[in-house]
Design a protein around this motif. Structure first.
Motif, PDB file in Angstrom:
ATOM      1  N   THR A   1       0.827  -1.193   0.000  1.00 19.65           N
ATOM      2  CA  THR A   1       0.000   0.000   0.000  1.00 19.65           C
ATOM      3  C   THR A   1       0.865   1.248   0.000  1.00 19.65           C
ATOM      4  OG1 THR A   1      -0.106  -0.170   2.408  1.00 19.65           O
ATOM      5  CG2 THR A   1      -1.930  -1.088   1.173  1.00 19.65           C
ATOM      6  N   SER A   2       0.324   2.313  -0.579  1.00 19.56           N
ATOM      7  CA  SER A   2       1.042   3.580  -0.584  1.00 19.56           C
ATOM      8  C   SER A   2       1.226   4.077   0.835  1.00 19.56           C
ATOM      9  CB  SER A   2       0.242   4.605  -1.389  1.00 19.56           C
ATOM     10  OG  SER A   2       0.804   5.880  -1.250  1.00 19.56           O
ATOM     11  N   ARG A   3       2.426   4.595   1.143  1.00 17.96           N
ATOM     12  CA  ARG A   3       2.642   5.044   2.501  1.00 17.96           C
ATOM     13  C   ARG A   3       3.307   6.410   2.581  1.00 17.96           C
ATOM     14  NH1 ARG A   3       5.797   0.261   2.643  1.00 17.96           N
ATOM     15  NH2 ARG A   3       7.985   0.550   2.177  1.00 17.96           N
TER      16      ARG A   3
ATOM     17  N   HIS B   1      -7.318  -3.386  -1.174  1.00 10.81           N
ATOM     18  CA  HIS B   1      -7.087  -1.950  -0.926  1.00 10.81           C
ATOM     19  C   HIS B   1      -7.306  -1.642   0.553  1.00 10.81           C
ATOM     20  CE1 HIS B   1      -6.849  -1.007  -5.226  1.00 10.81           C
ATOM     21  NE2 HIS B   1      -7.773  -1.933  -5.370  1.00 10.81           N
ATOM     22  N   PRO B   2      -6.468  -2.173   1.411  1.00 10.84           N
ATOM     23  CA  PRO B   2      -6.699  -2.026   2.853  1.00 10.84           C
ATOM     24  C   PRO B   2      -6.603  -0.594   3.343  1.00 10.84           C
ATOM     25  CG  PRO B   2      -4.520  -2.936   2.443  1.00 10.84           C
ATOM     26  CD  PRO B   2      -5.244  -2.954   1.127  1.00 10.84           C
ATOM     27  N   GLU B   3      -5.844   0.242   2.637  1.00  3.60           N
ATOM     28  CA  GLU B   3      -5.683   1.630   3.073  1.00  3.60           C
ATOM     29  C   GLU B   3      -6.991   2.414   3.009  1.00  3.60           C
ATOM     30  OE1 GLU B   3      -5.279   1.618  -1.332  1.00  3.60           O
ATOM     31  OE2 GLU B   3      -4.570   0.330   0.297  1.00  3.60           O
ATOM     32  N   GLU B   4      -7.993   1.872   2.306  1.00  3.91           N
ATOM     33  CA  GLU B   4      -9.271   2.561   2.165  1.00  3.91           C
ATOM     34  C   GLU B   4     -10.280   2.152   3.241  1.00  3.91           C
ATOM     35  OE1 GLU B   4      -9.739   4.831  -0.088  1.00  3.91           O
ATOM     36  OE2 GLU B   4      -7.891   4.539  -1.239  1.00  3.91           O
ATOM     37  N   HIS B   5      -9.891   1.282   4.161  1.00  7.33           N
ATOM     38  CA  HIS B   5     -10.857   0.721   5.114  1.00  7.33           C
ATOM     39  C   HIS B   5     -10.341   0.843   6.548  1.00  7.33           C
ATOM     40  CE1 HIS B   5     -13.273  -1.128   1.862  1.00  7.33           C
ATOM     41  NE2 HIS B   5     -12.106  -1.187   1.252  1.00  7.33           N
ATOM     42  N   GLU B   6     -11.180   1.373   7.409  1.00  7.59           N
ATOM     43  CA  GLU B   6     -10.797   1.648   8.789  1.00  7.59           C
ATOM     44  C   GLU B   6     -10.337   0.395   9.516  1.00  7.59           C
ATOM     45  OE1 GLU B   6     -10.117   4.021  12.130  1.00  7.59           O
ATOM     46  OE2 GLU B   6     -10.700   4.676  10.109  1.00  7.59           O
TER      47      GLU B   6
ATOM     48  N   VAL C   1      -2.189  -2.666   7.789  1.00  7.12           N
ATOM     49  CA  VAL C   1      -1.397  -1.771   6.949  1.00  7.12           C
ATOM     50  C   VAL C   1      -0.164  -1.298   7.707  1.00  7.12           C
ATOM     51  CG1 VAL C   1      -1.369   0.437   5.738  1.00  7.12           C
ATOM     52  CG2 VAL C   1      -3.377  -1.028   5.564  1.00  7.12           C
ATOM     53  N   VAL C   2      -0.346  -0.941   8.962  1.00  8.91           N
ATOM     54  CA  VAL C   2       0.785  -0.519   9.797  1.00  8.91           C
ATOM     55  C   VAL C   2       1.784  -1.652   9.944  1.00  8.91           C
ATOM     56  CG1 VAL C   2       1.475   0.167  12.124  1.00  8.91           C
ATOM     57  CG2 VAL C   2      -0.488   1.262  11.041  1.00  8.91           C
ATOM     58  N   GLN C   3       1.305  -2.851  10.225  1.00 12.79           N
ATOM     59  CA  GLN C   3       2.188  -3.995  10.409  1.00 12.79           C
ATOM     60  C   GLN C   3       3.003  -4.274   9.153  1.00 12.79           C
ATOM     61  OE1 GLN C   3       2.736  -5.624  13.252  1.00 12.79           O
ATOM     62  NE2 GLN C   3       4.326  -6.822  12.231  1.00 12.79           N
TER      63      GLN C   3
ATOM     64  N   LEU D   1       1.363   4.823  12.035  1.00 12.97           N
ATOM     65  CA  LEU D   1       0.001   5.029  11.545  1.00 12.97           C
ATOM     66  C   LEU D   1      -0.227   6.485  11.164  1.00 12.97           C
ATOM     67  CD1 LEU D   1      -2.925   4.115  11.044  1.00 12.97           C
ATOM     68  CD2 LEU D   1      -3.376   4.476  13.485  1.00 12.97           C
ATOM     69  N   ASP D   2       0.239   7.397  11.999  1.00 13.01           N
ATOM     70  CA  ASP D   2       0.083   8.824  11.701  1.00 13.01           C
ATOM     71  C   ASP D   2       0.855   9.216  10.442  1.00 13.01           C
ATOM     72  OD1 ASP D   2      -1.541   9.225  13.869  1.00 13.01           O
ATOM     73  OD2 ASP D   2       0.036   9.999  15.169  1.00 13.01           O
ATOM     74  N   TRP D   3       1.938   8.495  10.162  1.00 13.96           N
ATOM     75  CA  TRP D   3       2.722   8.766   8.962  1.00 13.96           C
ATOM     76  C   TRP D   3       2.000   8.297   7.703  1.00 13.96           C
ATOM     77  CZ3 TRP D   3       6.859   4.858   7.153  1.00 13.96           C
ATOM     78  CH2 TRP D   3       7.441   5.286   5.951  1.00 13.96           C
TER      79      TRP D   3
END
Length: 304
Positions: free
Chosen positions: A24-26, A170-175, A181-183, A244-246
């Motif tokens: 995912t894009s980070r 697309h996990p970055e789109e889902h809460e 995504v962080v892991q 996560l904040d990043w």
């Protein structure tokens, strides 16, 4: 040497079969580039086609798109209209991505994709003949995919419907997918295995220096960003919450930020809105990059 900032990469094919999930894009980078503008404005499936068009044809097709963006028909594209268009492009990309892969994985055509179906299509050749050498650790990649699949699978039956499969791809789109995504991000960036991201690892994820190369200004700025904003507790490393904040900042609206950037780039008379001529005059910002690596939809002639 600059490493590509991750806009959905890792298109590695598993021995001629399908591919593991994309990273995912980070990177929410303020140092914009035209490739990102093209994708955000047009959507992945449309951006790449402009590089194959003659300049006059690119202008003609972009002119048609501008007319579609101008919802109220006042002859201008407002920031709100630009924002809405970019959001539409983002949603369309997600929808197209899922649709393009669905039939490949739904082997029994029952309208659902089980973990076994996904695993067999993606890793089938490797499972038949495991190899430990090579560029990719497929065992590790399969374990990551299974972990992500389990999180996306809301009811725990290891069978994904369209919504669950969308969250998987697309996990970055889902809460509910934020933790995974962080892991994955920490696993990608953390080279010493301490479960944290230090400054060297943070910079190394986006820039690889050559011995005789001076560090670019943007890298120096990223070092400052790390010290002043990323590492909130000043311990020299980013933990899970800081990571996560990043990658998924809570108050960051991707579409709004890109709309504001494009408005800033193209609004020559500074009236807060874009005329068609202002957009066409900035063709290189919106479309047309020779190094853009997305899409072919505008090569079809049904819309133009």
């Amino acid at each position: 040497m600059i490493r590509p900032l991750l806009m959905g990469v890792v298109l590695c094919v598993v021995y001629g079969s399908s591919k593991p999930t994309e990273k995912t894009s980070r990177v929410h980078d303020d140092g914009r580039n035209h490739d990102y503008d093209h994708e955000a404005f047009l959507g992945r499936e449309e951006a790449r086609s402009f590089e194959q068009l003659r300049p006059e044809e690119s202008r003609r097709r972009l002119s048609i798109i501008v007319d579609k963006m101008d919802r109220d028909g006042d002859g201008f594209v407002s920031g709100a209209e630009l924002n809405d268009w970019i959001k539409r492009a983002q949603m369309q990309h997600v929808s197209d991505s899922v649709a393009a892969q669905w039939d490949d994985f739904d082997a029994d055509a029952d309208g659902r994709i089980s973990w076994d179906e996904y695993k067999n299509v993606t890793y089938g050749s490797y499972l038949e003949s495991p190899q430990t050498d090579g560029d990719y650790n497929y065992t590790h990649m399969m374990m990551r995919d299974e972990r992500r699949f389990r999180v996306a699978d809301g009811n725990g039956d290891m069978v994904a419907n369209k919504q669950e499969f969308t969250a998987f791809l697309h996990p970055e789109e889902h809460e509910h997918m934020k933790d995974v995504v962080v892991q994955e991000t920490i696993e990608d960036v953390d080279k010493n295995g301490d479960g944290l991201i230090d400054l060297q690892e943070y910079i190394g994820d986006m820039y690889l220096s050559e011995d005789d190369e001076d560090e670019p200004d943007w890298v120096t700025k990223e070092r400052q960003q790390f010290a002043e904003f990323r590492d909130k507790n000043d311990d020299g490393k980013m933990d899970r919450e800081e990571t996560l904040d990043w990658i998924l900042p809570p108050d960051y609206d991707h579409a709004a930020a890109e709309a504001q950037h494009l408005l800033h780039e193209a609004d020559a008379d500074q009236d807060g809105k874009l005329s068609k001529e202002e957009i066409l005059d900035k063709l290189d910002v919106f479309v047309g990059s020779q190094v853009t690596d997305f899409g072919e939809a505008l090569l079809r002639h049904d819309e133009f």
